[in-house]
Design an enzyme around this catalytic site. Sequence first.
Site, PDB file in Angstrom:
ATOM      1  N   GLY A 193       9.559   2.779   6.962  1.00  0.00           N
ATOM      2  CA  GLY A 193       8.850   1.419   6.801  1.00  0.00           C
ATOM      3  C   GLY A 193       8.093   1.291   5.639  1.00  0.00           C
ATOM      4  O   GLY A 193       8.156   1.937   4.626  1.00  0.00           O
ATOM      5  N   SER A 194       7.035   0.481   5.880  1.00  0.00           N
ATOM      6  CA  SER A 194       6.003   0.191   4.563  1.00  0.00           C
ATOM      7  C   SER A 194       4.625  -0.255   5.363  1.00  0.00           C
ATOM      8  O   SER A 194       4.760  -0.398   6.405  1.00  0.00           O
ATOM      9  CB  SER A 194       6.714  -1.022   3.685  1.00  0.00           C
ATOM     10  OG  SER A 194       6.556  -2.024   4.480  1.00  0.00           O
ATOM     11  N   VAL A 195       3.792  -0.382   4.583  1.00  0.00           N
ATOM     12  CA  VAL A 195       2.543  -0.604   4.766  1.00  0.00           C
ATOM     13  C   VAL A 195       1.764  -1.726   3.716  1.00  0.00           C
ATOM     14  O   VAL A 195       2.014  -1.394   2.552  1.00  0.00           O
ATOM     15  CB  VAL A 195       1.459   0.477   4.905  1.00  0.00           C
ATOM     16  CG1 VAL A 195      -0.058   0.050   5.309  1.00  0.00           C
ATOM     17  CG2 VAL A 195       1.985   1.598   5.819  1.00  0.00           C
ATOM     18  N   LEU A 213       0.813  -1.176   0.150  1.00  0.00           N
ATOM     19  CA  LEU A 213      -0.102  -0.143   0.069  1.00  0.00           C
ATOM     20  C   LEU A 213       0.772   1.331  -0.161  1.00  0.00           C
ATOM     21  O   LEU A 213       0.349   2.321  -0.493  1.00  0.00           O
ATOM     22  CB  LEU A 213      -0.887  -0.112   1.244  1.00  0.00           C
ATOM     23  CG  LEU A 213      -1.986  -1.284   1.352  1.00  0.00           C
ATOM     24  CD1 LEU A 213      -2.598  -1.187   2.703  1.00  0.00           C
ATOM     25  CD2 LEU A 213      -2.813  -1.211   0.085  1.00  0.00           C
ATOM     26  N   LYS A 221       1.468  -2.359   8.853  1.00  0.00           N
ATOM     27  CA  LYS A 221       2.495  -1.331   9.021  1.00  0.00           C
ATOM     28  C   LYS A 221       3.752  -1.811   9.675  1.00  0.00           C
ATOM     29  O   LYS A 221       3.989  -2.307  10.590  1.00  0.00           O
ATOM     30  CB  LYS A 221       1.971   0.052   9.824  1.00  0.00           C
ATOM     31  CG  LYS A 221       3.038   1.123   9.591  1.00  0.00           C
ATOM     32  CD  LYS A 221       2.319   2.355  10.124  1.00  0.00           C
ATOM     33  CE  LYS A 221       3.122   3.700   9.680  1.00  0.00           C
ATOM     34  NZ  LYS A 221       2.468   4.768  10.403  1.00  0.00           N
ATOM     35  N   GLU A 274       5.207   2.852   0.806  1.00  0.00           N
ATOM     36  CA  GLU A 274       6.657   2.491   1.270  1.00  0.00           C
ATOM     37  C   GLU A 274       7.278   3.840   1.438  1.00  0.00           C
ATOM     38  O   GLU A 274       6.908   4.954   0.912  1.00  0.00           O
ATOM     39  CB  GLU A 274       7.378   1.834   0.192  1.00  0.00           C
ATOM     40  CG  GLU A 274       6.995   0.315   0.192  1.00  0.00           C
ATOM     41  CD  GLU A 274       8.047  -0.428  -0.686  1.00  0.00           C
ATOM     42  OE1 GLU A 274       8.365  -1.494  -0.497  1.00  0.00           O
ATOM     43  OE2 GLU A 274       8.250   0.122  -1.937  1.00  0.00           O
ATOM     44  N   GLY A 275       7.944   3.888   2.323  1.00  0.00           N
ATOM     45  CA  GLY A 275       8.860   5.017   2.812  1.00  0.00           C
ATOM     46  C   GLY A 275      10.291   4.694   3.403  1.00  0.00           C
ATOM     47  O   GLY A 275      10.571   3.538   3.565  1.00  0.00           O
ATOM     48  N   ALA A 276      11.154   5.798   4.056  1.00  0.00           N
ATOM     49  CA  ALA A 276      12.168   5.452   4.776  1.00  0.00           C
ATOM     50  C   ALA A 276      12.083   4.826   5.927  1.00  0.00           C
ATOM     51  O   ALA A 276      13.005   3.909   6.515  1.00  0.00           O
ATOM     52  CB  ALA A 276      12.988   6.987   4.941  1.00  0.00           C
ATOM     53  N   ASP A 318      -0.509  14.296  15.393  1.00  0.00           N
ATOM     54  CA  ASP A 318       0.052  14.057  13.952  1.00  0.00           C
ATOM     55  C   ASP A 318      -0.727  13.845  12.944  1.00  0.00           C
ATOM     56  O   ASP A 318      -0.864  13.201  12.000  1.00  0.00           O
ATOM     57  CB  ASP A 318       0.940  12.843  14.003  1.00  0.00           C
ATOM     58  CG  ASP A 318       1.849  12.737  12.844  1.00  0.00           C
ATOM     59  OD1 ASP A 318       2.309  13.723  12.254  1.00  0.00           O
ATOM     60  OD2 ASP A 318       2.169  11.289  12.398  1.00  0.00           O
TER      61      ASP A 318
END
Length: 508
Positions: free
Chosen positions: A233-235, A227, A250, A229-231, A349
Site C-alpha cells: 500500500g501507500s501513505v 509520504l 494509509k 509507498e510499498g508493495a 510490530d
Amino acid sequence: MASLFRPPESAKCNPNSPRLKLPLLRNNQVDENNIYLTSNGSSTTAYSSHTPEPLTSSTSTLFSQTRLHPSDSSMTLNTMKKRPAPPSLPSLSINSQSKCKTLPELVPIADVSDGKHDLGLKQRVIAENELSGNSDLTPSSMASPFSHTNTSSPYLRNDLSNSVGSDFSNLISAYEQSSSPIKSSSQPKSSSESYIDLNSVRDVDQLDENGWKYANLKDRIETLGILGEGAGGSVSKCKLKNGSKIFALKVINTLNTDPEYQKQIFRELQFNRSFQSEYIVRYYGMFTDDENSSIYIAMEYMGGRSLDAIYKNLLERGGRISEKVLGKIAEAVLRGLSYLHEKKVIHRDIKPQNILLNENGQVKLCDFGVSGEAVNSLATTFTGTSFYMAPERIQGQPYSVTSDVWSLGLTILEVANGKFPCSSEKMAANIAPFELLMWILTFTPELKDEPESNIIWSPSFKSFIDYCLKKDSRERPSPRQMINHPWIKGQMKKNVNMEKFVRKCWKD
C-alpha cells in the site's frame, strides 16, 4: 373515576351531532332491537342483546379505570335478579381489531325519561366519589347524560373532543400515542442527509462513526503528497476539501487478504480509536473501497516522519543519531508500550518504520494493524513475519509484552549502528528470511564502539541493549521496568531539543 365521563358545565353540544330518539322502556316490554328486560320488584334493567367483544390490551387498560361500578364486568343475569337494578349505563361498542388507532365508540343504548333513573345515577355517583375521596363534586354539576332534555349523546366519538373533560382527553392522547407505530430514531440516514452532515464537518477529527461510512468520502479527500509507498500500500498526506487539518491516509491493498484478517483489523482499529496518549499516534477512522479492494486508514500526521527515514537520511549525509536523542526516543517508546500494556494490548510490530516523530520532536508509536492481544492470557498466535520478532515468537511459543521490549532493543541497536545488526550488509541483503530468523535465535547482540568515526557509546547504554535482547523472555524486563533502567533515568535528566533535531534532519 366517574368524573372522567362527566361533561364540563361549559361544554356545548355539537348541533351537528345525530339526535337519538329511542323508544322508552316501560312495562317490561321487549322492543324490536332485542333488548331484554329483567324485572326485580319495581326496578327495570336493560341489557343489550349484543355481547361486547373482548377488549384489547390497550383499551382494557384504559377503560378499566372508567367503569361506574366495580362489579359491572362480572354481572350475570342470575346475579342481577337478586339485587336492585342500577340505572342503565352505556354499553361499549368496541372494534375487535387490535391494531385500531382510534378509540371505540361509546353509544348509549337507551334514553330513559324516568326521573327516578336520573336521581339514582346522581346518588350513585355521589356515593362512589365519597368513597374515592372526590368530595368536591356537587349535584348540580352531575346532570345525567341520559336525561331526555339532551337527546344528543355527548359520548359519540365524533363529539369527543368537544364534550369530554381535559382529563379524559389526556387519556385519549396517551392511548393514541401508544397505539401508533413506533418510529425508530435509529433509522439510517439517507445519502443526502449524510452529505449535509459531512458538509457541516470541517476537519477529519470531527467525523463520527456514521461520517466514516459515507459512501463518497474518498472523493472529499484532497491528497497533498505521498509520504511512502510499498508493495502492500501507500501513505499520503491529505486533508478534507472543506477542512484545514492535515492527516495521514494509509491505503492497504486487501485483494488477496483473508476476510477474517480484515475483520480483525476492523475490530482492532475501532478499539484503538479510544486510545488517548501523547506517545500513541491518534487514529481518526477508516473506510473501505470495494472497487479497488482497499482499506483507507486516517491517522495523525507526523511531519517529522519515521525513525527509519530519519536515520537513513542522516547516513546519506554522513551523520548519526546521538546517544542523547536515542535516549529520548527509547523513553517515549517504553512509555507508549506501558500505556498499551495498561490497555491489555501488545503492539507486536515495533520497528523503525512504526516509530514516528512530528515537527515538534514528539515520538509516537503507530501501526496497530496486527496489535490487540489481551495480556492477561498469553497470546499463542503467530501473525506476520518480521526480522524484529522476539525468539519466543519465532519458535511459536507463548509471548507477552516483553516481546515488544526485544523489538525495541533490536530497533535501537540498528539505529545506533546505522544498519541492521547482522554480520555484514551483504549477508543481510542476500540471506533468506528463514535463515535470518534462525540467525536471530543464535546471535549475540553487541553494541560496538567506532573509534575511527569518533563514536563511543556509554556502558549504561550497552547494558540497556543487553537487557532488551535477553533471549529468555523470563529474564527480559517489561516496558515499565525498563523505564527504571539507569540509562533511561540518566537520559531523562538531559535536556534535548527534539524539535531542533527534527529540523536539522530535514534541512535542505
